[in-house]
Design an enzyme around this catalytic site. Structure first.
Site, PDB file in Angstrom:
ATOM      1  N   GLY A   1       0.796  -1.232   0.000  1.00 36.91           N
ATOM      2  CA  GLY A   1       0.000   0.000   0.000  1.00 36.91           C
ATOM      3  C   GLY A   1       0.822   1.272   0.000  1.00 36.91           C
ATOM      4  CB  SER A  15      12.193  -6.588  -1.552  1.00 34.48           C
ATOM      5  OG  SER A  15      11.864  -5.308  -2.028  1.00 34.48           O
ATOM      6  N   GLY A  58       2.612   2.377  -2.443  1.00 33.96           N
ATOM      7  CA  GLY A  58       2.597   3.014  -3.766  1.00 33.96           C
ATOM      8  C   GLY A  58       3.625   2.463  -4.740  1.00 33.96           C
ATOM      9  CE  LYS A  59       5.590  -3.058  -2.837  1.00 32.36           C
ATOM     10  NZ  LYS A  59       4.545  -2.761  -1.815  1.00 32.36           N
TER      11      LYS A  59
HETATM   12  N1  LIG Z   1       1.656 -11.988   4.459  1.00 36.39           N
HETATM   13  C1  LIG Z   1       1.774 -11.054   3.509  1.00 36.39           C
HETATM   14  N2  LIG Z   1       2.679 -10.054   3.664  1.00 36.39           N
HETATM   15  C2  LIG Z   1       2.787  -9.111   2.689  1.00 36.39           C
HETATM   16  N3  LIG Z   1       2.054  -9.106   1.541  1.00 36.39           N
HETATM   17  C3  LIG Z   1       1.147 -10.089   1.347  1.00 36.39           C
HETATM   18  C4  LIG Z   1       0.968 -11.102   2.330  1.00 36.39           C
HETATM   19  N4  LIG Z   1      -0.005 -11.939   1.883  1.00 36.39           N
HETATM   20  C5  LIG Z   1      -0.412 -11.486   0.698  1.00 36.39           C
HETATM   21  N5  LIG Z   1       0.283 -10.373   0.355  1.00 36.39           N
HETATM   22  C6  LIG Z   1       0.117  -9.697  -0.948  1.00 36.39           C
HETATM   23  O1  LIG Z   1       1.291 -10.036  -1.684  1.00 36.39           O
HETATM   24  C7  LIG Z   1       1.912  -8.871  -2.222  1.00 36.39           C
HETATM   25  C8  LIG Z   1       3.416  -8.853  -1.887  1.00 36.39           C
HETATM   26  O2  LIG Z   1       4.124  -9.690  -2.716  1.00 36.39           O
HETATM   27  P1  LIG Z   1       5.688  -9.509  -2.827  1.00 36.39           P
HETATM   28  O3  LIG Z   1       6.160 -10.577  -3.755  1.00 36.39           O
HETATM   29  O4  LIG Z   1       5.995  -8.106  -3.189  1.00 36.39           O
HETATM   30  O5  LIG Z   1       6.196  -9.793  -1.331  1.00 36.39           O
HETATM   31  S1  LIG Z   1       7.667 -10.089  -0.817  1.00 36.39           S
HETATM   32  O6  LIG Z   1       8.564  -9.136  -1.494  1.00 36.39           O
HETATM   33  O7  LIG Z   1       8.013 -11.454  -1.124  1.00 36.39           O
HETATM   34  O8  LIG Z   1       7.618  -9.864   0.644  1.00 36.39           O
HETATM   35  C9  LIG Z   1       1.290  -7.677  -1.538  1.00 36.39           C
HETATM   36  O9  LIG Z   1       1.115  -6.761  -2.597  1.00 36.39           O
HETATM   37  P2  LIG Z   1       1.336  -5.169  -2.441  1.00 36.39           P
HETATM   38  O10 LIG Z   1       0.158  -4.738  -1.606  1.00 36.39           O
HETATM   39  O11 LIG Z   1       1.256  -4.668  -3.837  1.00 36.39           O
HETATM   40  O12 LIG Z   1       2.654  -4.893  -1.791  1.00 36.39           O
HETATM   41  C10 LIG Z   1       0.010  -8.187  -0.928  1.00 36.39           C
HETATM   42  O13 LIG Z   1      -1.067  -7.862  -1.763  1.00 36.39           O
HETATM   43  N1  LIG Z   2       1.225   9.052  -4.864  1.00 33.62           N
HETATM   44  C1  LIG Z   2       0.004   8.636  -4.539  1.00 33.62           C
HETATM   45  N2  LIG Z   2      -0.963   9.517  -4.261  1.00 33.62           N
HETATM   46  C2  LIG Z   2      -2.202   9.090  -3.927  1.00 33.62           C
HETATM   47  N3  LIG Z   2      -2.573   7.784  -3.861  1.00 33.62           N
HETATM   48  C3  LIG Z   2      -1.645   6.877  -4.132  1.00 33.62           C
HETATM   49  C4  LIG Z   2      -0.312   7.241  -4.484  1.00 33.62           C
HETATM   50  N4  LIG Z   2       0.399   6.127  -4.693  1.00 33.62           N
HETATM   51  C5  LIG Z   2      -0.454   5.106  -4.492  1.00 33.62           C
HETATM   52  N5  LIG Z   2      -1.670   5.540  -4.149  1.00 33.62           N
HETATM   53  C6  LIG Z   2      -2.845   4.709  -3.873  1.00 33.62           C
HETATM   54  O1  LIG Z   2      -2.509   3.869  -2.775  1.00 33.62           O
HETATM   55  C7  LIG Z   2      -2.975   2.566  -2.981  1.00 33.62           C
HETATM   56  C8  LIG Z   2      -1.806   1.587  -2.905  1.00 33.62           C
HETATM   57  O2  LIG Z   2      -0.945   1.824  -4.003  1.00 33.62           O
HETATM   58  P1  LIG Z   2      -0.160   0.642  -4.705  1.00 33.62           P
HETATM   59  O3  LIG Z   2       0.626   1.245  -5.811  1.00 33.62           O
HETATM   60  O4  LIG Z   2      -1.089  -0.473  -5.067  1.00 33.62           O
HETATM   61  O5  LIG Z   2       0.809   0.181  -3.521  1.00 33.62           O
HETATM   62  P2  LIG Z   2       1.718  -1.105  -3.381  1.00 33.62           P
HETATM   63  O6  LIG Z   2       2.033  -1.580  -4.771  1.00 33.62           O
HETATM   64  O7  LIG Z   2       2.920  -0.643  -2.635  1.00 33.62           O
HETATM   65  O8  LIG Z   2       0.902  -2.093  -2.602  1.00 33.62           O
HETATM   66  C9  LIG Z   2      -3.705   2.548  -4.316  1.00 33.62           C
HETATM   67  O9  LIG Z   2      -5.088   2.691  -4.081  1.00 33.62           O
HETATM   68  C10 LIG Z   2      -3.147   3.764  -5.026  1.00 33.62           C
HETATM   69  O10 LIG Z   2      -4.070   4.333  -5.916  1.00 33.62           O
END
Ligand SMILES: Nc1ncnc2c1ncn2[C@@H]1O[C@H](COP(=O)(O)OS(=O)(=O)O)[C@@H](OP(=O)(O)O)[C@H]1O
Ligand SMILES: Nc1ncnc2c1ncn2[C@@H]1O[C@H](COP(=O)(O)OP(=O)(O)O)[C@@H](O)[C@H]1O
Length: 207
Positions: free
Chosen positions: A40, A111, A42-43
């Site tokens: 969450g 990561s 913003g990656k």
């Molecule tokens: N236990 C747990 N911890 C963290 N994240 C979780 C977990 N279970 C599911 N998810 C979902 O998996 C996405 C992260 O995957 P990654 O491959 O980036 O994770 S890692 O780098 O291996 O830690 C992550 O996506 P992002 O929200 O986009 O970061 C989550 O949606």
């Molecule tokens: N710079 C920003 N300004 C406002 N909202 C953002 C910004 N970056 C991400 N968000 C919002 O935050 C939420 C998480 O972003 P996301 O790119 O999916 O994060 P991650 O990949 O780290 O899980 C999404 O709903 C996205 O639209």
């Protein structure tokens, strides 16, 4: 017991056309932009915005997103520490190949462990690994919660969730830090602009 053993009697095969030739063709330098941060933070948003900005400038990039890779290459891995380590290792190896192909490879994964990210850095010449830290506070990520995962983690329905009951180790020496200014998050375009400026200044956008 595993029947898989390390390969032996293998030799590196060189080809006539190498990375410098491909870079010249593309008028850019291959590298890895590694985006790390909480779920969450913003990656993916930054990765997509950066990909779009580079495309507009005629630069070839490719996004390796953690979520997407877990649908294929890494579908056999979960979220135990050793699975995350293998997830990062495999992604690092793929990113290295893309960089060798001459592309600007954008990897966006939580990561969470410093050692795993440093191992990816060590796969490349140092300047070619650009670590971008999404330094967003947990409360912001949790308030966004676009997939509802923090809610599930808080209620104990997901165990080992990064930032809740699994650690996130922030980088000590990242190349780029994206953070809030006066409590406001930069827009996706501004975040991408910060990375593009870095790439431009370091000469990655020309051969
Ligand atoms: N236990 C747990 N911890 C963290 N994240 C979780 C977990 N279970 C599911 N998810 C979902 O998996 C996405 C992260 O995957 P990654 O491959 O980036 O994770 S890692 O780098 O291996 O830690 C992550 O996506 P992002 O929200 O986009 O970061 C989550 O949606
Ligand atoms: N710079 C920003 N300004 C406002 N909202 C953002 C910004 N970056 C991400 N968000 C919002 O935050 C939420 C998480 O972003 P996301 O790119 O999916 O994060 P991650 O990949 O780290 O899980 C999404 O709903 C996205 O639209």
């Amino acid at each position: 017991m595993s029947t898989i053993t390390n390969s032996t009697n293998i030799f590196w095969q060189e080809c006539q056309i190498g990375k410098p030739d491909r870079q010249k063709l593309l008028n850019q330098k291959g590298c890895v932009v590694w985006i790390t941060g909480l779920s969450g933070s913003g990656k993916s948003t930054l990765a997509c915005s950066l990909g779009r900005e580079l495309h507009t400038r005629g630069k070839l990039s490719y996004v390796l997103d953690g979520d997407n890779l877990r649908h294929g290459l890494n579908k056999d891995l979960g979220f135990k520490p050793e699975d995350r380590t293998e997830n990062i290792r495999r992604t690092g190896e793929v990113a290295k190949l893309f960089a060798d192909a001459g592309l600007i490879c954008v990897a966006s994964l939580i990561s969470p462990y410093r050692r795993d990210r440093d191992a990816c850095r060590a796969m490349l010449p140092d300047a070619n690994f650009i670590e971008v830290f999404m330094n967003m506070p947990l409360h912001l990520c949790e308030a966004r919660d676009p997939k509802g995962l923090y809610k599930l983690a808080r209620s104990g329905k997901i165990k080992g969730f990064t930032g809740i009951d699994d650690p996130y180790e922030p980088p000590l020496n990242c190349e780029i830090e994206i953070k809030q200014e006066n409590g406001v998050c930069p827009t996706p375009t501004a975040m991408a602009g910060q990375v593009v400026s870095y790439l431009e200044n370091k000469g990655f956008l020309r051969s």
